[in-house]
Scaffold this active site. Structure first.
Site, short mmCIF file in Angstrom:
data_model
loop_
_atom_site.label_atom_id
_atom_site.label_comp_id
_atom_site.label_asym_id
_atom_site.label_seq_id
_atom_site.Cartn_x
_atom_site.Cartn_y
_atom_site.Cartn_z
N LYS A 43 0.83 -1.21 0.00
CA LYS A 43 0.00 0.00 0.00
C LYS A 43 0.86 1.26 0.00
O LYS A 43 0.46 2.27 -0.55
CB LYS A 43 -0.98 -0.01 1.18
N LYS A 47 -10.01 -2.75 -4.70
CA LYS A 47 -10.92 -1.61 -4.90
C LYS A 47 -10.17 -0.39 -5.39
O LYS A 47 -10.66 0.38 -6.19
CB LYS A 47 -11.58 -1.19 -3.58
N LYS A 60 -3.59 -8.87 -7.09
CA LYS A 60 -4.94 -9.20 -6.60
C LYS A 60 -5.94 -8.12 -6.99
O LYS A 60 -5.57 -6.94 -7.09
CB LYS A 60 -4.93 -9.43 -5.08
N1 AQP Z 1 -8.73 -10.02 -4.60
C1 AQP Z 1 -9.25 -10.60 -3.53
N2 AQP Z 1 -9.55 -11.92 -3.53
C2 AQP Z 1 -10.11 -12.52 -2.44
N3 AQP Z 1 -10.44 -11.84 -1.32
C3 AQP Z 1 -10.18 -10.52 -1.28
N4 AQP Z 1 -10.38 -9.57 -0.34
C4 AQP Z 1 -9.93 -8.38 -0.79
N5 AQP Z 1 -9.44 -8.52 -2.02
C5 AQP Z 1 -9.57 -9.83 -2.36
C6 AQP Z 1 -11.00 -9.84 0.95
O1 AQP Z 1 -12.09 -8.93 1.10
C7 AQP Z 1 -12.25 -8.63 2.47
C8 AQP Z 1 -12.43 -7.16 2.64
O2 AQP Z 1 -11.26 -6.49 2.21
P1 AQP Z 1 -11.03 -4.98 2.60
O3 AQP Z 1 -11.93 -4.13 1.83
O4 AQP Z 1 -11.14 -4.78 4.02
O5 AQP Z 1 -9.53 -4.68 2.30
P2 AQP Z 1 -8.55 -5.10 1.19
O6 AQP Z 1 -8.13 -6.50 1.40
O7 AQP Z 1 -7.48 -4.10 1.24
O8 AQP Z 1 -9.42 -5.00 -0.13
P3 AQP Z 1 -9.17 -4.21 -1.41
O9 AQP Z 1 -10.28 -4.43 -2.32
O10 AQP Z 1 -7.82 -4.49 -1.95
O11 AQP Z 1 -9.28 -2.71 -0.95
P4 AQP Z 1 -8.27 -1.54 -1.06
O12 AQP Z 1 -7.93 -1.41 -2.51
O13 AQP Z 1 -9.04 -0.37 -0.53
O14 AQP Z 1 -7.09 -1.88 -0.21
C9 AQP Z 1 -11.03 -9.18 3.21
O15 AQP Z 1 -11.40 -10.37 3.87
C10 AQP Z 1 -10.06 -9.51 2.10
O16 AQP Z 1 -9.26 -10.62 2.43
#
Ligand code: AQP
Length: 326
Positions: free
Chosen positions: A111, A196, A193
């Site tokens: 990040k 968002k 991966k």
């Molecule tokens: N690509 C993924 N595949 C499977 N599981 C995923 N999760 C996130 N991306 C994937 C799971 O979604 C849950 C919520 O995630 P989060 O929103 O709290 O944070 P994150 O993991 O940081 O998700 P993002 O989408 O990548 O958000 P940003 O871009 O804002 O950092 C968690 O259980 C995560 O494992």
């Protein structure tokens, strides 16, 4: 009944990765456990957020989770910032986590590369707040995607150390990682991966994408030139598309390979898009209904926070007592 805790950030529209890695399983396990689900908006501010957008995204996410099937009769859903004990416990855990241990967290490295102009202390400490979220509720199971495995390990380590040093206080949680869909990759770049906050119009399928958008994104998905449709981890693009198909079709890997045996990548992309469109349709319909019922969403969040506050306050009182904070 075992207690489940999990959270999701209101950092943007939720995508297939969030759904398959986490939310779909939250819904599936609801009847088997006592469930506490949290919209972790305090985590979201580790990345710069517009205040009005963050507020709106927070309520929108609650609505989407209800549309996905979170049932307030079986699960408590609340907003993290409504319960002050999360940040309070996080400070205490900060004082029990070594710099070296925290520095090993790979999400911070990822990040901070993505946001080089805003590498803040909160982003570094994110795993301590996540540990506090889980430990406050004495959760035994934490359904998450694979990307959160390392944070869960840290949570277990800090809880075990605290129990050893100050007496039994926290339950030791276990990650519940789904066998299928635990790591959905970006459609434009299957080496990273799905996320968002990633740039790129074709990167992610969002739960509220129209059928046309979903079809277009899958048609543009990055694949390879081999022309063989098989579950081969070394061919990330095809493997990702097949994994998404597998998660929605409930067919085995063998059945899926047989199904696509004499077909081309165009067929694969179209069929994956179709199954995703059909699976998201009922969720999208419920989102439309809930958009007209904001007071219901607010009531669910209020009730959820009420129950969460009871549990969190009890744990936090005990932690303070153990460490001598008056
Ligand atoms: N690509 C993924 N595949 C499977 N599981 C995923 N999760 C996130 N991306 C994937 C799971 O979604 C849950 C919520 O995630 P989060 O929103 O709290 O944070 P994150 O993991 O940081 O998700 P993002 O989408 O990548 O958000 P940003 O871009 O804002 O950092 C968690 O259980 C995560 O494992």
């Amino acid at each position: 009944m075992k207690r489940v805790f999990s959270g999701i950030q209101p950092t943007g529209a939720i995508h297939l990765g969030n759904y398959l890695g986490a939310v779909k399983n939250w819904v599936a396990y609801q009847q088997d456990y006592e469930n506490i689900f949290c919209i972790v908006n305090s985590h979201a501010i580790t990345i710069a957020q517009n205040p009005d957008t963050l507020r709106e995204k927070t309520y929108e996410l609650a609505m989407i989770l209800l549309a996905c099937g979170i049932d307030p009769k079986k699960s408590h859903l609340f907003i993290q910032s409504e319960i002050d004990e999360h940040t309070a416990l996080s400070w205490i855990l900060d004082c029990n986590i070594a710099m070296g241990e925290m520095s090993r967290m790979t999400q911070f490295k990822d990040k901070s590369q993505k946001n080089p102009k805003n590498i803040n202390v909160g982003l570094f400490n994110y795993p301590a707040l996540m540990a506090a979220d889980i430990l406050l509720y004495q959760a035994e199971l934490v359904p998450v995607g694979e990307d959160q495995k390392q944070h869960l390990e840290l949570t277990r380590n800090v809880a075990e150390r605290f129990n050893r040093d100050f007496g039994e206080c926290f339950k030791i949680p276990e990650a519940l990682i789904p066998p299928i869909g635990a790591r959905v990759m970006g459609l434009d770049n299957p080496e990273t991966k799905m996320s968002k906050s990633a740039n790129g119009a074709n990167h992610a399928i969002f739960l509220q994408d129209s059928a046309d958008e979903i079809m277009k994104k899958f048609k543009k998905a990055t694949t390879d030139s081999q022309g063989v449709i098989a579950f081969d981890k070394n061919r990330a693009g095809i493997y990702n598309l097949l994994g998404i198909y597998e998660a929605f079709s409930k067919k085995s890997k063998d059945e899926i390979e047989k199904h696509f045996a004499n077909k081309g990548y165009g067929d694969l992309k179209r069929e994956v898009a179709e199954i995703v469109i059909e699976s998201l349709r009922p969720i999208q319909e419920r989102i439309q209904q809930l958009k007209n019922d904001r007071s219901y969403v607010m009531d669910v969040l209020k009730d959820g926070a009420f129950r969460a506050r009871e549990i969190a306050a009890k744990t936090y009182r005990e932690v303070k007592d153990r460490i001598g904070l008056v």
